[in-house]
Design a protein around this motif. Structure first.
Motif, mmCIF file in Angstrom:
data_model
loop_
_atom_site.group_PDB
_atom_site.id
_atom_site.type_symbol
_atom_site.label_atom_id
_atom_site.label_comp_id
_atom_site.label_asym_id
_atom_site.label_seq_id
_atom_site.Cartn_x
_atom_site.Cartn_y
_atom_site.Cartn_z
ATOM 1 N N GLU B 198 0.828 -1.213 0.000
ATOM 2 C CA GLU B 198 0.000 0.000 0.000
ATOM 3 C C GLU B 198 0.859 1.257 0.000
ATOM 4 O O GLU B 198 0.626 2.189 -0.774
ATOM 5 C CB GLU B 198 -0.944 0.040 1.216
ATOM 6 N N VAL B 199 1.855 1.271 0.858
ATOM 7 C CA VAL B 199 2.704 2.463 0.973
ATOM 8 C C VAL B 199 3.476 2.695 -0.328
ATOM 9 O O VAL B 199 3.606 3.828 -0.798
ATOM 10 C CB VAL B 199 3.639 2.331 2.193
ATOM 11 N N LEU B 200 3.949 1.616 -0.938
ATOM 12 C CA LEU B 200 4.636 1.795 -2.226
ATOM 13 C C LEU B 200 3.691 2.354 -3.279
ATOM 14 O O LEU B 200 4.048 3.268 -4.032
ATOM 15 C CB LEU B 200 5.224 0.470 -2.709
ATOM 16 N N ALA B 201 2.480 1.827 -3.337
ATOM 17 C CA ALA B 201 1.512 2.331 -4.327
ATOM 18 C C ALA B 201 1.255 3.822 -4.090
ATOM 19 O O ALA B 201 1.212 4.616 -5.034
ATOM 20 C CB ALA B 201 0.207 1.536 -4.249
ATOM 21 N N PHE B 202 1.113 4.201 -2.814
ATOM 22 C CA PHE B 202 0.887 5.612 -2.482
ATOM 23 C C PHE B 202 2.059 6.474 -2.943
ATOM 24 O O PHE B 202 1.866 7.564 -3.476
ATOM 25 C CB PHE B 202 0.717 5.751 -0.963
ATOM 26 N N CYS B 203 3.270 5.971 -2.755
ATOM 27 C CA CYS B 203 4.465 6.778 -3.044
ATOM 28 C C CYS B 203 4.811 6.832 -4.529
ATOM 29 O O CYS B 203 5.496 7.749 -4.967
ATOM 30 C CB CYS B 203 5.676 6.228 -2.288
ATOM 31 N N LEU B 204 4.367 5.844 -5.288
ATOM 32 C CA LEU B 204 4.807 5.790 -6.687
ATOM 33 C C LEU B 204 3.738 6.261 -7.666
ATOM 34 O O LEU B 204 4.063 6.643 -8.793
ATOM 35 C CB LEU B 204 5.223 4.361 -7.051
ATOM 36 N N ALA B 205 2.474 6.226 -7.250
ATOM 37 C CA ALA B 205 1.404 6.578 -8.184
ATOM 38 C C ALA B 205 0.397 7.475 -7.492
ATOM 39 O O ALA B 205 0.093 7.280 -6.315
ATOM 40 C CB ALA B 205 0.711 5.303 -8.677
ATOM 41 N N VAL B 360 11.493 7.715 -1.824
ATOM 42 C CA VAL B 360 10.531 6.672 -1.448
ATOM 43 C C VAL B 360 10.859 6.164 -0.047
ATOM 44 O O VAL B 360 9.968 6.005 0.797
ATOM 45 C CB VAL B 360 10.528 5.519 -2.476
ATOM 46 N N VAL B 361 12.135 5.957 0.231
ATOM 47 C CA VAL B 361 12.543 5.504 1.565
ATOM 48 C C VAL B 361 12.141 6.555 2.606
ATOM 49 O O VAL B 361 11.562 6.221 3.647
ATOM 50 C CB VAL B 361 14.067 5.234 1.616
ATOM 51 N N ASN B 362 12.405 7.823 2.306
ATOM 52 C CA ASN B 362 12.062 8.881 3.265
ATOM 53 C C ASN B 362 10.563 8.967 3.515
ATOM 54 O O ASN B 362 10.121 9.101 4.658
ATOM 55 C CB ASN B 362 12.573 10.241 2.760
ATOM 56 N N ALA B 363 9.782 8.914 2.448
ATOM 57 C CA ALA B 363 8.325 8.991 2.618
ATOM 58 C C ALA B 363 7.814 7.754 3.364
ATOM 59 O O ALA B 363 6.988 7.860 4.274
ATOM 60 C CB ALA B 363 7.641 9.130 1.263
ATOM 61 N N ALA B 364 8.315 6.582 2.987
ATOM 62 C CA ALA B 364 7.843 5.340 3.619
ATOM 63 C C ALA B 364 8.166 5.334 5.115
ATOM 64 O O ALA B 364 7.353 4.905 5.933
ATOM 65 C CB ALA B 364 8.460 4.127 2.931
ATOM 66 N N LYS B 365 9.363 5.837 5.470
ATOM 67 C CA LYS B 365 9.717 5.915 6.894
ATOM 68 C C LYS B 365 8.667 6.709 7.661
ATOM 69 O O LYS B 365 8.251 6.327 8.748
ATOM 70 C CB LYS B 365 11.069 6.629 7.055
#
Lengths: 501, 501
Positions: B198-205, B360-365
């Protein structure tokens, strides 16, 4: 619609040739002028979110049209999340990490008054955990038998085991005065209070909708709510003359202003006990808020995460109790709870959504796939919350020790001529540092925050981070301080005050 | 821009009076016609999401304009979340809960082949947990000293303790063949694989953007990705003739079609080993996918949650290894991992985002404030993943026992004349039940799903739930079956097949 009548008249043969030609020609001309003015010398950006992007990103976007040269970019909504924060609340927390005070090993480090965590009853917790940790995790649901790994390793309902919801219901009822009951069917267990508030915001308000929130308010709500849900927070300003208590007329005024600005307001969110002020909301005010919400068809979210950290004479009343009185449509009431404050175990990430709205409970249950509590931790919490004797001993100590620490801390400040707002709950006090401001303004307050951090080496949260409109107030969390640290804090503030004169 | 030139000509005195008047008049006229046609007889809905709402909700919306009579409504985006699901994947899982098979106490119950969980090595896990659970939670970070409650009770970085990220990096490298290294700085610990995706989808799209995904795909992705992020999944159909392997030409075709339909495609998501088919993606195909992604400037999300559950002769290759070859811009590569499958501990909710993109790492953190792993569980996992001897023993047993169980299960089906797709990874096989269909269509497949569930009392996931375009394929998870359950499954299918003839 009147503007387009003339040309329709022309077309339908009812005259007005001149006006019918002039108006569209003029409009078309102004459209051209407008377009010409707006078009930049460079090609226009293709993405409406580009305003948010730094220059390098918009350049890389140009490369991205099917070319292999561009650096891939992240989503527009993740850009502000990835960026460093500009809130003094988080800046202070980060600065402490670089040089944390330690009584023995780093006497000159920064003292943390910015984080609401308590170590006051770690002796009791340590004893309980040493004695019960293993057994609680390995216990079968029937309380007997050998340890079976499948009881902790396998998938379980994401909204929490029924036993845990039952234990939470009993515990919450107990610490909230015993006059309120919680139905485990209305309860969803969350990985801390933080996802609880996010999931509620998602379920109650659409992207771009707003929640009213009495200010000063807990600065973490900005991230918790805005990061992903896109819900706006509209402060309802409270004043020191009312000890920062919210009134219905202030709510009404804020609602009207928000609607004039085009917001759809979905509900009211507030903390009780209040964070950062530390006062509690009276039963009358709760009634008023709920009546107002009913009249305006708003949701009410009551964040009661400090409900068990009340140490004064006034009794805490849960919004769940008021909602259950029968006088109101309770489906609009939603309560947040968690164990990070009252049981001092934020590392366990345990929170609760309690809602009287069936759809909210159903949606929250499914959204818990993203924020569920691991089963081993659920097993520990079932044992912990069900241990009535320990809970009684712990809660009495927790309240008593906060009261004592609060008294010492406030007395120390009073000795420096620094008063605090009246408070009787929470792990902090709301300190009136107006006398230390060099100028009475937001800038003066931020300057003082910087001086506290860099010169006095104290991290306290300034009121501006909490959307307080009166400059000079600071939230100071005192429950992670040892008694011998309090004179150190006071001495540092005294020296700062002296050097400022 | 050419259209607006004529009037500009008129204004600037360069002639063209007729054209300069005619064009805006015509445009204005058609604008009026368009506006008139679009305006509905009823007042237009105020909320653009109303199309999603059932009639009752839009009625309650009418009441909500400042009236106290209306029942308060939840957000439009929460309505589809709160609703019961219509995916056969979840319907099957729910049905099992009402009547679960038990070898001893409920012989006629429904046998679960719908959930990818394994009990194959619970003996080893049970032994390790019995011996190490307590110590691992109570261990100080220096490995010595007395238990200190503050090491598990207090706030810790939401993205995971550094020690855990180091342990994960070592573990992942080991199970992925040892030719790939993971940098703990690029790693974020998540509460399971579900929030990771979910977090990756939020950060990439962004909301409304799309990801390409080879189908058949894991049906849970629909909820994981669509529930909150609003990102669309566009299946790239793979066929039995290729053993459901994706090709670059299929990706290219899907990308072009998606763009024609107006989607902005942000990336490609795929599972390796594939879920539900169970084959693994070759190094060549990984290279092809990454080259294609680079050419089209897309992100690549590789879900490698079954990487340690590979039991065939083919070696698993991580996309992280391919990305690190130096040939590609690796910032577009993101890997998902977790312990629910390979270590069979879904109850522990432990997952990983591994990304080569700093933002992406910063946002996911920061987003981990909603999906962090409790510190006590982190402590257990640090011990578990760092116990090299146990991990070696466990992984060997895990792979060997899946291989054996797979062989038994596939052999049983073969005895009934039912073949499976070639597979060498995952906790399931992809079963070709076309011979059992009464008609070769999606409806025929759903009918068979219903008969399996109600008559044979077996919950298997139909291909339609996985967006397979060829009817008749089912995913059957076999790693929670005891050996003696396999003949029961086969007998039930045999009887169903006979009665269908």
């Amino acid at each position: 619609m009147r503007l387009i009548v003339p040309l329709r008249g022309v077309v339908q043969g009812r005259g007005g040739l001149f006006v019918g030609s002039l108006i569209p020609c003029c409009l078309f001309y102004f459209l051209q002028l407008y377009l010409k003015r707006r078009s930049p010398p460079d090609p226009p950006p293709s993405d409406s979110h580009l305003g948010e992007l730094p220059r390098t990103s918009s350049l890389s976007n140009l490369f991205s049209r099917g070319s292999s040269m561009g650096r891939v970019r992240i989503s527009a909504r993740a850009v502000p999340v990835a960026k460093p924060t500009d809130s003094t609340y988080y800046i202070g927390l980060e600065r402490v990490k670089t040089d944390p005070y330690d009584r023995i090993s780093n006497k000159e480090g920064i003292i943390q008054l910015g984080l609401a965590e308590s170590t006051l009853c770690f002796d009791l917790l340590q004893r309980w955990m040493s004695e019960n940790l293993m057994e609680s995790m390995m216990m079968q649901s029937d309380g007997n038998g050998e340890f079976d790994i499948s009881s902790i390793a396998m998938y379980q309902p994401f909204e929490g085991l029924l036993e845990l919801r039952v234990a939470f219901a009993g515990f919450m009822s107990r610490i909230m005065g015993g006059n309120v009951t919680f139905d485990p069917a209305n309860m969803v267990i969350t990985a801390g209070g933080t996802p609880a508030i996010e999931v509620l915001a998602f379920c109650l308000a659409d992207h771009g909708n707003a929640l009213l929130i009495p200010s000063p308010y807990y600065p973490g709500f900005d991230r918790d709510i805005k990061f992903r849900t896109g819900v706006e927070l509209i402060p309802v300003h409270c004043r020191s003359s009312d000890n920062f208590t919210v009134t219905v007329s202030a709510l009404e005024q804020a609602l009207n202003q928000a609607r004039k600005r085009g917001f759809k307001v979905s509900g009211i969110l507030f903390s009780n006990p209040s964070n950062p002020v530390g006062n509690i909301v009276s039963r009358e005010t709760l009634n008023d808020i709920l009546r107002f919400a009913q009249e305006k068809n708003l949701h009410v979210i009551s964040d009661e995460i400090f409900a068990g950290s009340v140490y004064g004479d006034k009794a805490f009343v849960s919004m769940a109790e008021v909602a259950s009185s029968g006088e109101f449509d309770k489906s609009r009431v939603h309560v947040i709870y968690g164990l990070s404050k009252d049981l001092s175990i934020p590392g366990f990430r345990a929170g609760v959504i309690y809602s009287f709205h069936e759809d909210v409970v159903n949606a929250a249950k499914k959204l818990m796939r993203f924020s569920s509590v691991p089963v081993p931790v659920q097993r520990i919490l079932i044992s912990l919350l069900s241990d009535a004797r320990f809970i009684e001993e712990y809660m009495a100590a927790h309240r008593g020790r906060i009261r004592d620490k609060h008294a010492r801390f406030v007395e120390g400040l009073r000795g420096l001529g620094i008063p605090c707002a009246e408070s009787c709950g929470g792990l902090y006090c709301w300190v009136d540092m107006r006398s230390l401001l060099t100028c009475y303004s937001e800038k003066g307050e931020v300057d003082l925050f910087e001086k506290l951090l860099s010169v006095a080496k104290i991290n306290a949260t300034p009121g501006t981070a909490c959307y307080c409109i009166e400059p000079g107030w600071f939230r100071c969390c005192f429950t992670a301080l040892a008694d011998e640290d309090i004179p150190v804090v006071m001495e540092r503030i005294r020296r700062l005050a002296e050097s400022s004169r």
